[in-house]
Enzyme design. Sequence first.
Site, PDB file in Angstrom:
ATOM      1  N   CYS A 270       0.796  -1.207   0.093  1.00  0.00           N
ATOM      2  CA  CYS A 270      -0.054   0.020  -0.084  1.00  0.00           C
ATOM      3  C   CYS A 270       0.987   1.274   0.080  1.00  0.00           C
ATOM      4  O   CYS A 270       0.668   2.073  -0.798  1.00  0.00           O
ATOM      5  CB  CYS A 270      -0.963   0.017   1.186  1.00  0.00           C
ATOM      6  SG  CYS A 270      -1.832  -1.422   1.424  1.00  0.00           S
TER       7      CYS A 270
HETATM    8  N1  SAJ Z   1       6.725   2.340   8.372  1.00  0.00           N
HETATM    9  C1  SAJ Z   1       7.734   2.958   8.888  1.00  0.00           C
HETATM   10  N2  SAJ Z   1       7.618   3.901   9.684  1.00  0.00           N
HETATM   11  C2  SAJ Z   1       6.448   4.195  10.561  1.00  0.00           C
HETATM   12  C3  SAJ Z   1       5.300   3.354   9.914  1.00  0.00           C
HETATM   13  C4  SAJ Z   1       5.643   2.559   9.027  1.00  0.00           C
HETATM   14  O1  SAJ Z   1       9.026   3.134   8.471  1.00  0.00           O
HETATM   15  O2  SAJ Z   1       6.143   4.807  11.471  1.00  0.00           O
HETATM   16  C5  SAJ Z   1       7.015   1.340   7.366  1.00  0.00           C
HETATM   17  C6  SAJ Z   1       6.653  -0.017   7.943  1.00  0.00           C
HETATM   18  O3  SAJ Z   1       7.895  -0.730   8.624  1.00  0.00           O
HETATM   19  C7  SAJ Z   1       6.339  -0.830   6.443  1.00  0.00           C
HETATM   20  C8  SAJ Z   1       5.660   0.303   5.437  1.00  0.00           C
HETATM   21  O4  SAJ Z   1       6.101   1.522   6.150  1.00  0.00           O
HETATM   22  O5  SAJ Z   1       7.355  -1.365   5.811  1.00  0.00           O
HETATM   23  C9  SAJ Z   1       4.022   0.323   5.841  1.00  0.00           C
HETATM   24  O6  SAJ Z   1       3.857   0.068   6.995  1.00  0.00           O
HETATM   25  P1  SAJ Z   1       2.153   0.549   7.461  1.00  0.00           P
HETATM   26  O7  SAJ Z   1       2.228   0.476   9.202  1.00  0.00           O
HETATM   27  O8  SAJ Z   1       1.811   1.768   6.853  1.00  0.00           O
HETATM   28  O9  SAJ Z   1       1.488  -0.817   7.162  1.00  0.00           O
HETATM   29  P2  SAJ Z   1       0.795  -1.236   5.815  1.00  0.00           P
HETATM   30  O10 SAJ Z   1       1.595  -1.379   4.669  1.00  0.00           O
HETATM   31  O11 SAJ Z   1       0.251  -2.857   6.289  1.00  0.00           O
HETATM   32  O12 SAJ Z   1      -0.376  -0.230   5.581  1.00  0.00           O
HETATM   33  C10 SAJ Z   1      -1.748  -0.627   5.898  1.00  0.00           C
HETATM   34  C11 SAJ Z   1      -2.501   0.537   5.151  1.00  0.00           C
HETATM   35  N3  SAJ Z   1      -3.823  -0.020   5.101  1.00  0.00           N
HETATM   36  C12 SAJ Z   1      -4.645   0.092   3.980  1.00  0.00           C
HETATM   37  O13 SAJ Z   1      -4.309   0.435   2.966  1.00  0.00           O
HETATM   38  C13 SAJ Z   1      -5.907  -0.397   4.120  1.00  0.00           C
HETATM   39  C14 SAJ Z   1      -2.524   1.617   6.135  1.00  0.00           C
HETATM   40  O14 SAJ Z   1      -3.382   2.693   5.617  1.00  0.00           O
HETATM   41  C15 SAJ Z   1      -2.790   1.477   7.545  1.00  0.00           C
HETATM   42  O15 SAJ Z   1      -2.527   2.555   8.058  1.00  0.00           O
HETATM   43  C16 SAJ Z   1      -1.633   0.506   8.226  1.00  0.00           C
HETATM   44  O16 SAJ Z   1      -1.792  -0.859   7.212  1.00  0.00           O
HETATM   45  C17 SAJ Z   1      -1.431   0.400   9.365  1.00  0.00           C
HETATM   46  O17 SAJ Z   1      -2.031   1.376  10.175  1.00  0.00           O
HETATM   47  O18 SAJ Z   1      -1.319  -0.737   9.762  1.00  0.00           O
END
Ligand code: SAJ
Length: 431
Positions: A270
């Site tokens: 995403c």
């Molecule tokens: N990440 C960072 N720093 C942060 C947060 C995330 O480096 O502060 C990295 C994570 O390690 C990962 C990537 O970004 O590699 C994405 O992380 P994510 O927490 O956004 O997780 P995702 O990819 O599973 O995003 C999903 C998304 N859900 C949908 O699109 C329906 C996002 O909108 C959600 O907010 C997120 O899950 C969530 O909160 O877990």
Amino acid sequence: MELSDKIRNRSARVGVLGLGYVGMPLAMDFCRKGFRVTGFEVDRRRLADLGRGKSYIRDVSSEELRKWQSAGRFLATGRFAALSQQDAVLVCVQTPLRKTKEPDVSNILAAVGEVARRLRRGQLIVIESTTYPGATEELLLPVLRQAGLRMGKDFFLAFSPERVDPGNPTWGIANTPKVVGGADPVSTACAVELYSQVVDRVVPVSSTRAAETVKLLENTFRAVNIALVNEMAQVCHHMGLDVWEIIDAAASKPFGFMPFYPGPGIGGHCIPKDPRLLSWKLKTLNFDPRFIQLASTINEGMPEYAVERIAEALNRARKPLRGSRILILGAAYKPGLEDYRESPALDVMSLLLRSGAKVSYHDPFVRSLEVRGRRLLCVPLTDRALKAADCAAILTAHPRVDYRRVVRLSRLVFDARNAAKGIRSPKVIRL
Ligand code: SAJ
């Protein structure tokens, strides 16, 4: 009987096209609410698993799957003929990017093409797959119109972004508000009616483009804020400051601040992708999305920055990167998951291998992976493995790993996720 009547009395047949991490939980939610659901899936292995009553999606139990199958409420098929029997069809197929960072719409075009070939009066079609603003009406509606039916009168079309967060123990489909935008007001009303049966709160917006853009804003918001702290990590290193201390202290502000944390890059299907979908569309409209693109560039540059920092740390120990043994801890794209697609750890390992380092990895969730054409197997996190490494690099901070032990037994630890927070040791170098 009218579609809305069928929806209200739950006799409406619901088709879910694409039974992945979005489609399967969605199908189960509709089954739970009394609907009869037909799942359409092209992947033979998935169909074989479903045929054996085996769920391959972590948030869907095999018990529940079998319950709805036995009750005659859920059927999975690889054939599209039954699409014409559905009153509502929810399209939940993957919309990846091409290597050129442009949207790859082949899956969704193929899926909607199958729907169009069987489109009939009274059907509601909802696109849940994340795509660029305008795709539903500019790209997909013309395909549906090939059936010779009128949108808004004979069939109805809406976009409703998926908000499934795999493994999230708090937020699921039923309690996560659902944004819905129709290609016309009647379509919006139909889609609101449908989702109101399974979701606590439906949020109607004025159009499909609005709904498409809501989703991209949600994830671009995350990407740009992650990029900000990724740049702050570089700034703090440059200034001799600890970015983790800075963020934690800023997070003490009870209003107006939301902590994000730096890392060796961003992964998943995403956050890396969605800003690129928005940028791509904006460029076709001759708008230069500088800020959004800069965020993507910063995030995509983090694996290289992480390797620079590992090389710098080894250098201080008078060891060149070439020939050094690097043990990667955490290959998945985020903690607690086995999913390593698009994981920045793959980029870091690839860059390390290209620099001549000897790379191995440990990840309790990922048994094996491929990087630069090589298949690497997860190595057990033994004392010997830790002691033998010239540097242990923590790229994903999985839970239930004893980081105190990692620091104790390692010669050098590069901690890209502050996993060793609170463990004071000259051996630990943090991003
Ligand atoms: N990440 C960072 N720093 C942060 C947060 C995330 O480096 O502060 C990295 C994570 O390690 C990962 C990537 O970004 O590699 C994405 O992380 P994510 O927490 O956004 O997780 P995702 O990819 O599973 O995003 C999903 C998304 N859900 C949908 O699109 C329906 C996002 O909108 C959600 O907010 C997120 O899950 C969530 O909160 O877990």
